[in-house]
Design an enzyme around this catalytic site. Structure first.
Site, mmCIF file in Angstrom:
data_model
loop_
_atom_site.group_PDB
_atom_site.id
_atom_site.type_symbol
_atom_site.label_atom_id
_atom_site.label_comp_id
_atom_site.label_asym_id
_atom_site.label_seq_id
_atom_site.Cartn_x
_atom_site.Cartn_y
_atom_site.Cartn_z
ATOM 1 N N ASP A 266 0.848 -1.254 -0.118
ATOM 2 C CA ASP A 266 0.069 0.007 -0.217
ATOM 3 C C ASP A 266 1.027 1.383 0.087
ATOM 4 O OD1 ASP A 266 -2.309 -1.631 0.123
ATOM 5 O OD2 ASP A 266 -2.312 -1.479 2.494
ATOM 6 N N TYR A 267 0.331 2.404 -0.252
ATOM 7 C CA TYR A 267 0.868 3.613 -0.272
ATOM 8 C C TYR A 267 1.792 3.998 0.861
ATOM 9 C CZ TYR A 267 1.094 8.811 -1.464
ATOM 10 O OH TYR A 267 1.384 9.998 -1.974
#
Ligand code: URA
Length: 240
Positions: free
Chosen positions: A102-103
């Site tokens: 994820d970011y």
């Protein structure tokens, strides 16, 4: 001559099954004509996917291990113009990430142009360990640690048995550190596993992927894998 789906998968574009789907949907052309499922192609044939010429693999593979920082997307190009993991690696070769973080997730991420290995490493039938350290809001109870170990329901399926250790509890700050090793790779899996028990993940880092850890890499740093490490990855996905 090789099967077209194998050539497409080796380039890292999609898996063989993904290539078959593209062919079925008429998105793949060979020398300007619609490709057929199972068609064999030679090196001279020009393959286009969605109008773009496929860059075939020349068999010269590179393998990088990155300690992904927060705030970077795990993709080759981002429509919002955000920094990608590819931007962090200085290479002329077209590489892509093996799986996704994820970011806001940090830690071990493999990048390569070896499409066959990538497809095998992310295929659910291969048991590839991914170890995460999660900082949780709240005190994670021992019964919940057992639930995580046995499997919890997320998105309507039960997660596979996992190795889970409660590393630290900070009663003053009301946080816990939990280490867990899973081999599945569903979207936001770790966050959803905790959410299913009512916990929020404040921070998530992947300590290791397939046994490759980032202890000696600072955030944003990367290194090439050794020949021995690449061989080990291949041994993990060997047909039994
Ligand atoms: N699980 C998550 O929730 N996020 C990641 O980035 C990786 C695993």
């Amino acid at each position: 001559m090789e099967r077209i789906s194998k050539v497409i998968a080796s380039s890292g574009y999609v898996s063989r099954r993904g290539a078959d789907e593209l062919i079925k949907n008429g998105k793949v052309l060979v020398n300007g004509e619609k490709a057929l499922l199972g068609q064999k192609v030679s090196n001279e044939d020009i393959i286009t996917i969605n109008g773009e010429v496929l860059k075939k693999s020349d068999g010269n593979y590179v393998y990088y291990l990155l300690n992904k920082p927060r705030g970077v997307v795990t993709t080759n190009s981002d429509e919002k113009g955000r920094k990608t993991v590819i931007d962090l690696i200085s290479t002329n070769v077209r590489i892509y990430p093996v799986g996704r973080l994820d970011y806001d997730t940090t830690g071990a991420l493999l990048l390569t142009n070896d499409g066959n290995l990538t497809n095998k490493l992310i295929h659910p039938k291969n048991i590839i360990d991914k170890t995460y350290l999660a900082k949780i809001k709240g005190i994670v109870s021992i019964p919940d640690i057992y639930k995580l170990k046995k499997g919890v329901i997320i998105d309507g399926f039960k997660t596979s048995p996992a190795r889970v250790k409660l590393r630290k509890v900070d009663k003053q700050k009301d946080t816990s550190l939990v280490e867990l090793t899973i081999h599945e790779g569903h979207n936001h899996q770790v966050k959803k596993m905790f959410e299913s028990l009512g916990y929020d993940v404040m921070k998530l880092t992947r300590l290791s992927f397939a046994g490759l850890d980032v202890k000696n890499l600072k955030s944003g740093e990367y290194r090439e894998l050794s020949v021995k490490e690449v061989k080990t990855l291949y041994s993990l996905v060997k047909e039994k």
